[in-house]
Write an enzyme that holds these catalytic residues in place. Sequence first.
Site, PDB file in Angstrom:
ATOM      1  N   TYR A 145      30.934  36.415  46.414  1.00  0.00           N
ATOM      2  CA  TYR A 145      31.839  35.262  46.402  1.00  0.00           C
ATOM      3  C   TYR A 145      31.183  34.055  47.071  1.00  0.00           C
ATOM      4  O   TYR A 145      31.151  32.951  46.509  1.00  0.00           O
ATOM      5  CB  TYR A 145      33.142  35.609  47.110  1.00  0.00           C
ATOM      6  CG  TYR A 145      34.069  34.432  47.301  1.00  0.00           C
ATOM      7  CD1 TYR A 145      34.812  33.934  46.233  1.00  0.00           C
ATOM      8  CD2 TYR A 145      34.194  33.807  48.545  1.00  0.00           C
ATOM      9  CE1 TYR A 145      35.660  32.840  46.397  1.00  0.00           C
ATOM     10  CE2 TYR A 145      35.031  32.724  48.716  1.00  0.00           C
ATOM     11  CZ  TYR A 145      35.765  32.237  47.645  1.00  0.00           C
ATOM     12  OH  TYR A 145      36.595  31.148  47.812  1.00  0.00           O
ATOM     13  N   LYS A 149      29.866  30.298  45.593  1.00  0.00           N
ATOM     14  CA  LYS A 149      30.239  28.997  46.143  1.00  0.00           C
ATOM     15  C   LYS A 149      29.000  28.209  46.574  1.00  0.00           C
ATOM     16  O   LYS A 149      28.949  26.981  46.434  1.00  0.00           O
ATOM     17  CB  LYS A 149      31.188  29.179  47.324  1.00  0.00           C
ATOM     18  CG  LYS A 149      32.558  29.739  46.920  1.00  0.00           C
ATOM     19  CD  LYS A 149      33.240  28.844  45.908  1.00  0.00           C
ATOM     20  CE  LYS A 149      34.611  29.311  45.537  1.00  0.00           C
ATOM     21  NZ  LYS A 149      35.295  28.406  44.559  1.00  0.00           N
TER      22      LYS A 149
END
Length: 283
Positions: A145, A149
């Site tokens: 994750y 980003k």
Amino acid sequence: MSTTKRTVLITGCSAGSMGSALALAFHASGLHVYATARTPSKMAHLTSLGISTLTLDVQSASSIAACVNQIPSLDMLVNNAGAQYTMPIADLSIPEAKELFDLNVWSYIAVTQAFLPLLLKAERGMVVNQTSVGAVTTIPFQGVYNASKAATAMLSDTLRLELQPFGITVVDLRTAIVKTNLVKNLNEAKQPSLPDGSIYEPAREVVEKALRQEGFDENAGMKAEEWARLTVLDLLKKNPPNVIWRGDSAWLTRLAAVLPFGMFDGMVKKLTGLDVVEQIIRK
């Protein structure tokens, strides 16, 4: 002088999301808002307020094209749709990790490319990408994750330079803890669990609690409405910041990003339960 309202299109505006909060804040600021989501029924609260809602699956080329065809002009694009995936890197599913990158990274590029012709016609075009403080933070079990980003943050910064000759501004939202339904959506989609044979088997219970973020206080974080109000104020400035750090603990993450490598390891281990996992594994 033209009285035409500035227009903004936001992806991922389902109820309870940061996209929804942004739609409400932009609407309150007088902009014509196009709120979008894959499931229109999840935006009924926005429709009831007179906000234009459109169907948009950011991972579907045909859906993106259909949405573009419904927009006559656009001043600002906010790429906000995204999802989370928690799993130790040693145990992660490569296909699931790729799916997350498809949503959190490549869909941002696809949507930006599709709406760019409209933004080029705007007087002050702007692309806003929702990344996260996770782009510069090492958090156990959130490697994929956070990597997604970080990838989007780098692409945003590169796009910022590449679109300067065309007068288009690019802003990165480095958002910290905000009260949304992100954790709820993570667990409703699929209860994260370690695969059979995981090297973390001795500490399975502790790790799976961390994957489900069971220790996360749902009442923690900045209220989404306040986060959105302040963010929109920044975005509507004549010279908006290139990076907007906002949300609970955003300042701490910003500080950690410039301090010596690994200085916050102990704190992060404790917050995620990795310190307990480490004790169990080393017994």
